[in-house]
Design a protein around this motif. Structure first.
Motif, PDB file in Angstrom:
ATOM      1  N   GLN A  19       9.713   3.365  -0.447  1.00 40.82           N
ATOM      2  CA  GLN A  19      10.453   4.633  -0.364  1.00 40.82           C
ATOM      3  C   GLN A  19       9.500   5.814  -0.567  1.00 40.82           C
ATOM      4  O   GLN A  19       8.577   5.751  -1.387  1.00 40.82           O
ATOM      5  CB  GLN A  19      11.555   4.645  -1.426  1.00 40.82           C
ATOM      6  CG  GLN A  19      12.452   5.864  -1.356  1.00 40.82           C
ATOM      7  CD  GLN A  19      13.651   5.739  -2.294  1.00 40.82           C
ATOM      8  OE1 GLN A  19      14.134   4.634  -2.583  1.00 40.82           O
ATOM      9  NE2 GLN A  19      14.119   6.881  -2.774  1.00 40.82           N
ATOM     10  N   LEU A  20       9.758   6.886   0.191  1.00 39.86           N
ATOM     11  CA  LEU A  20       8.965   8.110   0.036  1.00 39.86           C
ATOM     12  C   LEU A  20       9.257   8.726  -1.329  1.00 39.86           C
ATOM     13  O   LEU A  20      10.411   9.027  -1.644  1.00 39.86           O
ATOM     14  CB  LEU A  20       9.345   9.089   1.151  1.00 39.86           C
ATOM     15  CG  LEU A  20       8.707  10.461   1.140  1.00 39.86           C
ATOM     16  CD1 LEU A  20       7.183  10.367   1.277  1.00 39.86           C
ATOM     17  CD2 LEU A  20       9.281  11.328   2.273  1.00 39.86           C
ATOM     18  N   ASN A  50       2.241  11.590   2.827  1.00 36.29           N
ATOM     19  CA  ASN A  50       3.386  10.947   2.165  1.00 36.29           C
ATOM     20  C   ASN A  50       2.907   9.837   1.229  1.00 36.29           C
ATOM     21  O   ASN A  50       2.080   9.017   1.614  1.00 36.29           O
ATOM     22  CB  ASN A  50       4.334  10.335   3.198  1.00 36.29           C
ATOM     23  CG  ASN A  50       5.146  11.395   3.926  1.00 36.29           C
ATOM     24  OD1 ASN A  50       5.177  12.548   3.513  1.00 36.29           O
ATOM     25  ND2 ASN A  50       5.800  11.000   4.999  1.00 36.29           N
ATOM     26  N   VAL A  51       3.451   9.831   0.031  1.00 37.02           N
ATOM     27  CA  VAL A  51       3.168   8.770  -0.941  1.00 37.02           C
ATOM     28  C   VAL A  51       4.425   7.901  -1.059  1.00 37.02           C
ATOM     29  O   VAL A  51       5.524   8.419  -1.286  1.00 37.02           O
ATOM     30  CB  VAL A  51       2.806   9.368  -2.317  1.00 37.02           C
ATOM     31  CG1 VAL A  51       2.669   8.267  -3.373  1.00 37.02           C
ATOM     32  CG2 VAL A  51       1.524  10.185  -2.218  1.00 37.02           C
ATOM     33  N   LEU A  92       0.861  -1.187   0.000  1.00 35.96           N
ATOM     34  CA  LEU A  92       0.000   0.000   0.000  1.00 35.96           C
ATOM     35  C   LEU A  92       0.897   1.237   0.000  1.00 35.96           C
ATOM     36  O   LEU A  92       1.886   1.287   0.738  1.00 35.96           O
ATOM     37  CB  LEU A  92      -0.916  -0.026   1.220  1.00 35.96           C
ATOM     38  CG  LEU A  92      -1.965  -1.143   1.168  1.00 35.96           C
ATOM     39  CD1 LEU A  92      -2.614  -1.356   2.539  1.00 35.96           C
ATOM     40  CD2 LEU A  92      -3.033  -0.849   0.114  1.00 35.96           C
ATOM     41  N   PRO A  93       0.555   2.253  -0.814  1.00 36.97           N
ATOM     42  CA  PRO A  93       1.508   3.352  -1.057  1.00 36.97           C
ATOM     43  C   PRO A  93       1.427   4.493  -0.035  1.00 36.97           C
ATOM     44  O   PRO A  93       1.465   5.663  -0.403  1.00 36.97           O
ATOM     45  CB  PRO A  93       1.110   3.821  -2.462  1.00 36.97           C
ATOM     46  CG  PRO A  93      -0.356   3.539  -2.537  1.00 36.97           C
ATOM     47  CD  PRO A  93      -0.605   2.314  -1.709  1.00 36.97           C
ATOM     48  N   TYR A  94       1.269   4.143   1.245  1.00 35.43           N
ATOM     49  CA  TYR A  94       1.263   5.169   2.284  1.00 35.43           C
ATOM     50  C   TYR A  94       1.857   4.607   3.566  1.00 35.43           C
ATOM     51  O   TYR A  94       2.132   3.406   3.650  1.00 35.43           O
ATOM     52  CB  TYR A  94      -0.141   5.733   2.509  1.00 35.43           C
ATOM     53  CG  TYR A  94      -1.271   4.717   2.470  1.00 35.43           C
ATOM     54  CD1 TYR A  94      -1.922   4.421   1.284  1.00 35.43           C
ATOM     55  CD2 TYR A  94      -1.672   4.051   3.633  1.00 35.43           C
ATOM     56  CE1 TYR A  94      -2.946   3.488   1.241  1.00 35.43           C
ATOM     57  CE2 TYR A  94      -2.705   3.120   3.601  1.00 35.43           C
ATOM     58  CZ  TYR A  94      -3.338   2.839   2.399  1.00 35.43           C
ATOM     59  OH  TYR A  94      -4.352   1.910   2.360  1.00 35.43           O
ATOM     60  N   GLU A  95       2.055   5.489   4.556  1.00 35.21           N
ATOM     61  CA  GLU A  95       2.843   5.137   5.749  1.00 35.21           C
ATOM     62  C   GLU A  95       2.169   4.047   6.580  1.00 35.21           C
ATOM     63  O   GLU A  95       0.944   3.978   6.665  1.00 35.21           O
ATOM     64  CB  GLU A  95       3.038   6.389   6.633  1.00 35.21           C
ATOM     65  CG  GLU A  95       3.789   7.534   5.965  1.00 35.21           C
ATOM     66  CD  GLU A  95       5.299   7.353   5.984  1.00 35.21           C
ATOM     67  OE1 GLU A  95       5.781   6.333   6.524  1.00 35.21           O
ATOM     68  OE2 GLU A  95       5.992   8.247   5.442  1.00 35.21           O
ATOM     69  N   PHE A 113       0.789  -1.866   6.588  1.00 31.56           N
ATOM     70  CA  PHE A 113       1.410  -2.513   7.749  1.00 31.56           C
ATOM     71  C   PHE A 113       2.860  -2.892   7.523  1.00 31.56           C
ATOM     72  O   PHE A 113       3.609  -3.086   8.469  1.00 31.56           O
ATOM     73  CB  PHE A 113       0.593  -3.740   8.157  1.00 31.56           C
ATOM     74  CG  PHE A 113       0.759  -4.903   7.216  1.00 31.56           C
ATOM     75  CD1 PHE A 113       1.525  -5.998   7.576  1.00 31.56           C
ATOM     76  CD2 PHE A 113       0.179  -4.868   5.950  1.00 31.56           C
ATOM     77  CE1 PHE A 113       1.697  -7.050   6.707  1.00 31.56           C
ATOM     78  CE2 PHE A 113       0.346  -5.918   5.086  1.00 31.56           C
ATOM     79  CZ  PHE A 113       1.107  -7.020   5.458  1.00 31.56           C
ATOM     80  N   GLU A 114       3.279  -2.989   6.290  1.00 26.58           N
ATOM     81  CA  GLU A 114       4.693  -3.289   6.038  1.00 26.58           C
ATOM     82  C   GLU A 114       4.995  -2.985   4.572  1.00 26.58           C
ATOM     83  O   GLU A 114       4.102  -2.827   3.765  1.00 26.58           O
ATOM     84  CB  GLU A 114       5.015  -4.741   6.350  1.00 26.58           C
ATOM     85  CG  GLU A 114       4.256  -5.773   5.495  1.00 26.58           C
ATOM     86  CD  GLU A 114       5.064  -6.329   4.341  1.00 26.58           C
ATOM     87  OE1 GLU A 114       6.227  -6.679   4.560  1.00 26.58           O
ATOM     88  OE2 GLU A 114       4.530  -6.394   3.216  1.00 26.58           O
ATOM     89  N   TYR A 115       6.294  -2.915   4.311  1.00 27.81           N
ATOM     90  CA  TYR A 115       6.663  -2.653   2.921  1.00 27.81           C
ATOM     91  C   TYR A 115       7.379  -3.869   2.410  1.00 27.81           C
ATOM     92  O   TYR A 115       8.003  -3.970   1.510  1.00 27.81           O
ATOM     93  CB  TYR A 115       7.499  -1.365   2.830  1.00 27.81           C
ATOM     94  CG  TYR A 115       6.845  -0.236   3.583  1.00 27.81           C
ATOM     95  CD1 TYR A 115       5.520   0.120   3.328  1.00 27.81           C
ATOM     96  CD2 TYR A 115       7.529   0.424   4.584  1.00 27.81           C
ATOM     97  CE1 TYR A 115       4.905   1.117   4.056  1.00 27.81           C
ATOM     98  CE2 TYR A 115       6.908   1.433   5.297  1.00 27.81           C
ATOM     99  CZ  TYR A 115       5.597   1.781   5.040  1.00 27.81           C
ATOM    100  OH  TYR A 115       4.979   2.771   5.737  1.00 27.81           O
TER     101      TYR A 115
END
Ligand SMILES: [Zn+2]
Length: 285
Positions: free
Chosen positions: A229-230, A165-166, A130-133, A283-285
């Motif tokens: 990554q941001l 933040n994206v 998911l593209p957010y924090e 929840f995680e990248y």
């Protein structure tokens, strides 16, 4: 947009008069910028025949779809209708034709420039993040084929508030950046006013992050980006009813880009396509 150039000239053996016709058919995906690609095609003529060369100044491979009409020329082995040009390459031999002795020759050709490598295949096993924090819980405001503005389009609208933040949903190379727009409206005339970041994935597909805020791109052309990554700050530039992140993955195609469905890692042991009107917590990248 179609461009047509016609340039008459005399054939080498003065036996024929011919027209060199170049057709550049350029079409654009709904959320990409309108642009002329940095691809050049040229012909070298000699008594032996013709050779066609191409340069690609773009950061990604590009595909040429060639169409020739010839007289007095024999195509060489290996000529192909679809030719993939490496990124940042020059003097690639695209096609060649040998003159039939004592005949003189003539030709015309047209070509279409296709963004990306037409042979790309999406890795359907890849689970995007998911593209957010982490910890943010966001509404999927519009899903694939959403009625508001995704008619016929496999794209996702994450309901990110302005200034959020994206993050990159997948690793890759930054091949497109726009962040100079301050314009937003609820009309397709604003399509080209969207700020965005485009990321080329390893499999040749392109992730597009659209409607970023003014000066909201935090990466530059040519940057290599990690998953999570941001990369930008969300906004509402372009054709948008309000702040959100439009995300789509585009596969190079003869239609100059086809948006495709992708799976996301939505929770531990849960990989699926996000659904409209549902909330998802990163929840995680
Ligand atoms: Zn959208």
């Amino acid at each position: 947009m179609n461009h047509t150039f016609q340039k008459p000239y005399n054939c080498r053996n003065l036996r024929r008069y011919l027209l060199l016709v170049l057709h550049l058919f350029l079409t654009y995906p709904a959320f990409s910028q309108e642009r002329i690609y940095n691809v050049d095609v040229r012909v070298e003529e000699s008594n032996e025949g013709i050779k066609i060369f191409a340069d690609n100044g773009e950061l990604l491979p590009m595909t040429l779809k060639m169409d020739f009409k010839t007289e007095g020329l024999t195509p060489s082995d290996g000529n192909s209708e679809l030719v993939v040009l490496d990124s940042k390459s020059s003097n690639a031999l695209v096609a060649s034709f040998t003159a039939i002795p004592a005949e003189g020759y003539g030709y015309s050709y047209s070509y279409q420039i296709i963004k990306g490598d037409i042979n790309s295949k999406h890795n359907d096993d890849y689970a995007y993040c998911l593209p957010y924090e982490k910890g943010e819980r966001i509404l999927m405001a519009q899903g694939y084929f959403g009625k508001f503005s995704h008619s016929g389009l496999k794209a996702l609208d994450f309901n990110l508030p302005e200034g959020t933040n994206v993050l990159a949903a997948r690793e890759g190379l930054v091949i497109g950046v726009k962040e100079d727009s301050q314009i937003s409206c609820l009309n397709p005339s604003c399509l080209k006013q969207a700020n965005y970041v485009d990321i080329l994935h390893e499999d040749g597909t392109i992730g597009q992050y659209v409607h970023l805020s003014y000066n909201g791109a935090l990466v530059s052309l040519g940057d290599k980006i990690k998953r999570g990554q941001l990369i930008g700050i969300s906004g509402k530039t372009g054709f948008a009813s309000g702040p959100h992140l439009h995300f789509q993955v585009t596969l190079p195609s003869l239609e100059n880009g086809t948006a495709i469905a992708t799976k996301f890692k939505l929770a531990e042991n849960w990989i699926d396509i996000p659904k409209e009107k549902e909330f998802y917590t990163a929840f995680e990248y």
